[in-house]
Design an enzyme around this catalytic site. Structure first.
Site, short mmCIF file in Angstrom:
data_model
loop_
_atom_site.label_atom_id
_atom_site.label_comp_id
_atom_site.label_asym_id
_atom_site.label_seq_id
_atom_site.Cartn_x
_atom_site.Cartn_y
_atom_site.Cartn_z
N SER A 107 0.84 -1.20 0.00
CA SER A 107 0.00 0.00 0.00
C SER A 107 0.87 1.24 0.00
O SER A 107 0.42 2.32 0.36
CB SER A 107 -0.92 0.03 1.23
N TYR A 119 2.78 0.86 9.29
CA TYR A 119 2.14 0.07 8.24
C TYR A 119 2.85 0.29 6.91
O TYR A 119 3.23 -0.67 6.22
CB TYR A 119 0.67 0.45 8.13
#
Length: 203
Positions: A107, A119
């Site tokens: 991502s 993340y």
């Protein structure tokens, strides 16, 4: 895959456990036979930031970067994919196999991943592991690619997120999981034999 005559089995595992990848492969081989395809799609998503506000623009709670947020994210999104790739490669070489596929999902953004910094960093690490696998495993018939999906409706999409995508210059669609799956299926097919070492951005 079931519709095409394939089989599916569910297995619960804690990817924070370094022993989990070998156990997953053992179970898969016992139930289904040799593993030729690995899709790294799990995530230990947790939202942390260097300057946390109470919530992000979509109302999701933010927290400060800590050792706990870092370790949880990196264990699932970086360590586990690396160990799973290593397990696939080891078993592939041991049985003299000549065909394999690895697909990772990322991502990542051009400027990191503000508001979800651990993340984003863990996903970037996973992408790097996958691209390294493409180079190291090419001569034994394994391709390895990374898919960067668009915003995908896995149950978290709100009207505000849809408005954000519609106004964005870089996000073109809110995709269904099945849309992303079509690209993954192609990358794991014989037709994609010449595709390896790529980060494929879907929009």
């Amino acid at each position: 895959m079931r519709g095409a005559g394939g089989r599916a089995e569910a297995l619960e595992a804690d990817l924070r456990d370094p022993a989990a990848p070998a156990a997953i492969f053992d179970a898969a081989e016992q139930r289904l036979g040799a593993v030729d395809i690995l899709i790294n799609n799990a995530s230990g998503w947790i939202q942390d930031s260097f300057t946390p506000r109470p919530a992000d623009r979509f109302g999701r709670p933010l927290r400060a970067v800590t050792a706990e947020t870092w370790s949880r994210q990196f264990a699932v999104d970086a360590m586990a994919p690396a160990l799973l790739i290593g397990e696939l490669a080891r078993r592939h070489l041991a049985r003299g196999a000549t065909w394999g596929r690895i697909v990772g999902l990322t991502s990542g953004g051009d400027l990191g991943f503000p508001g979800e910094v651990s993340y984003g960093a863990a996903k970037a690490a996973q992408a790097d592991y996958t691209l390294s696998a493409a180079a190291e495993l090419a001569d034994v018939g394994i391709t390895a690619n990374v898919v960067h999906p668009p915003v995908t409706d896995t149950g978290w999409i709100t009207d505000e997120v849809r408005r954000f995508v519609a106004a964005s210059g870089t996000h073109f669609h809110v995709a269904a999981p099945s849309d992303v799956a079509k690209t993954i299926v192609f990358l794991t097919s014989d037709d994609a034999a010449l595709l390896t070492g790529n980060v494929i951005t879907l929009r």
